[in-house]
Design an enzyme around this catalytic site. Structure first.
Site, PDB file in Angstrom:
ATOM      1  N   SER A   1      32.966  38.964  40.723  1.00 25.14           N
ATOM      2  CA  SER A   1      33.794  37.766  40.890  1.00 25.14           C
ATOM      3  C   SER A   1      33.873  37.344  42.357  1.00 25.14           C
ATOM      4  O   SER A   1      33.878  38.187  43.246  1.00 25.14           O
ATOM      5  CB  SER A   1      35.217  38.065  40.409  1.00 25.14           C
TER       6      SER A   1
ATOM      7  N   LYS B   1      47.574  39.998  33.927  1.00 20.89           N
ATOM      8  CA  LYS B   1      47.692  38.671  34.537  1.00 20.89           C
ATOM      9  C   LYS B   1      47.103  37.605  33.596  1.00 20.89           C
ATOM     10  O   LYS B   1      47.662  36.524  33.424  1.00 20.89           O
ATOM     11  CB  LYS B   1      46.974  38.658  35.879  1.00 20.89           C
ATOM     12  N   ASP B   2      45.976  37.963  32.974  1.00 16.63           N
ATOM     13  CA  ASP B   2      45.359  37.035  32.021  1.00 16.63           C
ATOM     14  C   ASP B   2      46.248  36.828  30.804  1.00 16.63           C
ATOM     15  O   ASP B   2      46.354  35.719  30.276  1.00 16.63           O
ATOM     16  CB  ASP B   2      43.980  37.549  31.586  1.00 16.63           C
TER      17      ASP B   2
ATOM     18  N   GLU C   1      36.487  10.460  22.840  1.00 17.42           N
ATOM     19  CA  GLU C   1      37.587  11.369  23.129  1.00 17.42           C
ATOM     20  C   GLU C   1      37.771  11.444  24.642  1.00 17.42           C
ATOM     21  O   GLU C   1      36.834  11.229  25.407  1.00 17.42           O
ATOM     22  CB  GLU C   1      37.259  12.757  22.569  1.00 17.42           C
TER      23      GLU C   1
END
Lengths: 413, 184, 253
Positions: A217, A241-242, A285
């Site tokens: 990451s 946290k997610d 949309e």
């Protein structure tokens, strides 16, 4: 790092034969993650969460849906009225599509802000664009399935885009339709593809994650991890946290499902498809509106189509258009402003996409379209040369220790 | 990994137990929520309101002569309606009910002795037994015979021989008058 | 966090711009306070029954409601026998019978509302060439649905100076383009309510709009009550996640 020893005998037995638990241990538990990720880094896992919801609701909806022009509309209404909790599944799926795009767009803009597309993450970025394209195709075909007025005319307009291709355009459109207009064969194949593509999406997401776990990451400072002191294991730090992010997201998502389920939709789609009458205002949309605005900004059919597809394809070139050595906009004073300008430009395009193509809307649409491309083709390359970035901290742990970098830390809050 | 692991544990002692409690409580609440959220998915596969609304069928019995059978559809399944002969009734009642694989008296399986109403689905694995037409085999007990795995049913629809575990099911039905019956 | 909120608002704003697309500019739509609006909103079932009476006596002469079953009326408080009675007033084609003929039989609770005309063409012929639309989803199929239908039914006026109304058309301030084929339908006292409610034109209109909204969104009450429980549960769960997150991360900061 290989050969994790598990306590549980059954798990060990399987793992010795196929190291699935070792892989999971490495990629979801031990996975060393920069310790300074902010909440913008929640949106990747959130997107995966929405994908799972979409797959689940979609599979159960498919059990009650009939892909036939005579029954599609009524079968959707049967889901809404007679199938147990059918209304819930359908509203979850319908609003889930909008949520998917909200989450993914935020995820993309996070990548733009923090330079997540830069080396060595170019392939990761590319796979992300492929995901976006597959998502768009899936969403478009899904919108056709209820066979309302917007479904039908959306399908007609979008498939007609391909007729702009010189020489073979008309043949391609006929081939897409399986006839000479959007009709039963079209609906049938769109259903087949709408069911198939999400699984393709799962496969590309897997590749996206593979690439992520290879390059690891990024982080808000945009600097490389210097050692173990910069990272923390994914579990429990980022799992919790997610999960918190999932909770907040669900509150937002389900508010629409339960209290404003048709907020993102168009009333016209509750009128059954009528091939003889086009509704006065046809709009795609909301998540397609910026691209729709780009399409309409060009008075030439082929030109509009090329520019519209080009607006997404240009993202593939971004890692080479942006020559700056610094990843994070936090240390790029000018890019930081330009980023917000670009975001505003995209919102303006979205607004123009919803408006009828007349008067000032046309002019604004053209300026916004020009700026969209100028951002990538002129501003980004120029900034790489001209911008003088602020000093970048030595390591992720460093700014916490050094008072000089305290400002950078403040910003995170 | 060793130095980061020390982060993970933080302050020992009281903080630890409080976090443990919070962890267990959150896990429990989350698990309950997930389980409840699954129910709409599962329940969506149960019969829908329009399917349930169609769950009765009316049949006119007057055209069925003695010794004849008809098959009607109820909830997508065949229902056998047999106008039994006196001999068939006698056969059905003569059998010693307690000695059968699925003991049941004929009297308990019919509302009127001459009318036998059965769900025509073999209780073994769901095939449709033969015996409705005169040309078809009726099995060793003159009732129905399931060709799939050889189950023999008698003139009351009771299992007498073969792998089926239970008698043919008698659906809920009511006589609206002498000649009309409503199934379901 | 500030950026986070801005970003979310931006996304929502993009979506809202679709919804905000004007409803044809100069349509005059009255904002009515409906009982089912808001988080705790629910239907007034007596009103729904009155609205059904209005549909049955007035609207139903021209407008179909093909998606609604007679059995659905039990949801608004009709008894099983009343539903059977209502259904049996109409006939539907069934068959073939043993002679191979199609035949007519009284409608059953498990039948859809019987349409006033056998097909669209017949409906047009009987209505001067205009097709009365199906009303099953009317309040969902128009922008600001219930307000629009209310405004339409009460929006008949004399045309302003200089506006020519075509033959067979009527001037209506709520209708896009202001010229509608349907003549005014609702007047004071044109139905007699069994529950003693004063049958003013306004009341009749509101009642029938309520009924139409129920027809379009029969799941609304279940949806909102389930929503409330779900949101409360999620607030608790999210708070627990947050507390746990703080606790786990305490050592890192």
């Amino acid at each position: 790092m290989s050969g994790h020893t598990f306590q549980n005998k059954a798990i060990r037995w399987i793992d010795e034969r196929m190291p699935i638990f070792t892989v999971m241990q490495h990629s979801a538990i031990d996975y060393p993650t920069p310790k300074n990720l902010n909440y913008w880094w929640n949106f990747g896992s959130l997107a995966l969460f929405v994908l799972v919801i979409m797959l689940m609701t979609g599979i159960f909806l498919a059990m009650s849906y009939t892909p036939h022009v005579d029954y599609a509309f009524t079968s959707v209404e049967r889901i809404m009225r007679d199938v147990n909790y059918g209304w819930l599944l359908r509203y979850l799926h319908m609003n889930g599509a909008s949520m998917f795009f909200i989450v993914v767009y935020i995820h993309i803009f996070r990548g733009l802000y923090y330079g997540s597309y830069k080396a060595p993450r170019e392939l990761l970025w590319w796979l992300g664009i492929v995901i976006l394209l597959v998502m768009m195709a899936t969403a478009f075909m899904g919108y056709v399935l209820p066979w309302g007025q917007m479904s039908f005319w959306g399908a007609t307009v979008i498939t007609n885009l391909f007729s702009a291709i010189p020489l073979v355009g008309e043949d391609i459109v006929t081939w897409l339709w399986g006839g000479f207009s959007v009709d039963n064969p079209t609906l049938n194949r769109f259903f087949a593809l709408h069911y198939l593509l999400p699984f393709v999406l799962v496969a590309v997401v897997f590749l996206h994650l593979w690439a992520l776990h290879t390059t690891k990451s990024g982080n808000p400072l945009g600097i490389d991890v210097k050692g173990p002191q910069d990272t923390i294991p994914f579990h429990p730090y980022y799992t919790i946290k997610d999960l918190f992010g999932v909770g907040v997201f669900l509150l937002f998502y389900l508010f629409f499902v339960f209290y404003a389920p048709n907020f993102f939709g168009e009333p016209d789609n509750y009128i059954p498809a009528n091939p003889l009458v086009t509704p006065p205002h046809i709009v795609p949309e909301w998540y397609f509106l910026p691209f729709y605005a780009i399409l309409r900004a060009v008075p030439d059919k082929l030109g509009g189509v090329v520019l519209m597809f080009g607006s997404i394809l240009i993202l593939f070139a971004l890692p080479w258009l942006d020559r700056s050595r610094v990843r994070s906009a936090r240390f790029r004073p000018i890019y930081k402003q330009v980023f917000w300008l670009f975001l505003i430009d995209c919102i303006v395009l979205g607004y123009i996409g919803a408006k009828p193509p007349e008067g000032a809307f046309i002019t604004i649409g053209r300026i916004a379209t020009a700026y969209y491309f100028a951002h990538f083709l002129i501003v980004m390359p120029l900034l790489g040369r001209l911008e003088k970035p602020r000093p970048v901290p030595q390591s992720i742990s460093a700014p916490v220790l050094k008072p000089a970098a305290a400002t950078a830390q403040m910003e995170k809050v | 990994m060793a130095d980061t692991a020390s982060h993970a544990h933080g302050a020992p002692g009281q903080g630890e137990t409080r976090r443990d409690f919070l962890l267990y409580a959150t896990t429990a609440v989350g698990a309950v929520g997930t389980a409840i959220a699954l129910w709409p998915f599962i329940h969506s596969m149960n019969p829908a309101a329009d399917v349930l609304a169609l769950s009765s069928t009316e049949v006119d019995l007057s055209p069925i002569a003695e010794g004849q059978s008809i098959t009607v559809t109820w909830r997508g399944k065949p229902v056998f309606i047999r106008h039994r002969t006196a001999r068939e009734i006698e056969e059905a009642r003569a059998a010693d009910a307690s000695g059968l694989p699925d003991p049941q008296k004929d009297e308990d399986r019919v509302q009127k002795a001459e009318w036998l109403v059965l769900v025509g689905v073999c209780t073994h694995l769901g095939c449709i037994p033969l015996g409705q037409k005169t040309s078809e085999p009726k099995g060793d007990y003159n009732g129905w015979f399931c060709p799939c795995h050889g189950s023999h049913y008698d003139t009351s629809g009771r299992i007498r021989k073969g792998p089926a575990p239970a008698n043919l099911v008698v659906p809920e039905y009511t006589f609206l008058d002498d000649n009309r019956v409503r199934i379901g | 966090m500030r950026k986070f909120i801005i970003g979310t608002l931006a996304a929502a704003g993009m979506a809202a711009s679709t919804a905000a697309l004007a409803a044809g500019g100069d349509q005059q739509i009255t904002d009515v306070d409906w009982s089912w609006e808001g988080i705790f909103g629910s239907y007034d079932h007596a009103q729904l029954r009155r609205g059904f009476q209005v549909y049955r006596e007035i609207c139903g002469n021209c407008h179909s409601m093909n998606l609604i079953y007679y059995r659905n009326l039990q949801q608004i408080g009709l008894t099983e026998d009343q539903v059977k009675e209502v259904a049996a007033e109409k006939e539907v084609e069934d068959g073939p019978n043993d002679d191979g003929e199609m035949f007519m039989r009284p409608a059953l609770p498990s039948d859809h509302f019987v349409a006033p005309f056998p097909n669209d063409q017949a409906a047009r012929v009987a209505n001067n060439g205009a097709l009365p639309p199906d009303l099953s989803l009317m309040t969902k199929a128009r922008l600001k649905g219930p307000d629009y239908v209310y405004s339409l039914m009460t929006g008949y006026q004399d045309p302003p100076e200089g506006v020519e109304v075509a033959e067979g058309m009527n001037y209506n301030v709520a209708f896009p383009g202001h010229q509608i084929a349907m003549a005014p339908q609702i007047f004071d006292e044109m139905v007699t309510y069994e529950d003693g409610t004063q049958a003013t034109a306004d009341q009749i209109t509101k009642d029938v709009v309520a009924f139409l909204n129920w027809a379009a969104e029969p799941e609304l009450e279940q949806r909102k009550s389930m929503g409330l429980k779900t949101m409360l549960f999620l607030i608790v769960l999210t708070a627990m996640f947050f507390a746990l997150k703080r606790r786990i991360w305490a050592a890192v900061h």
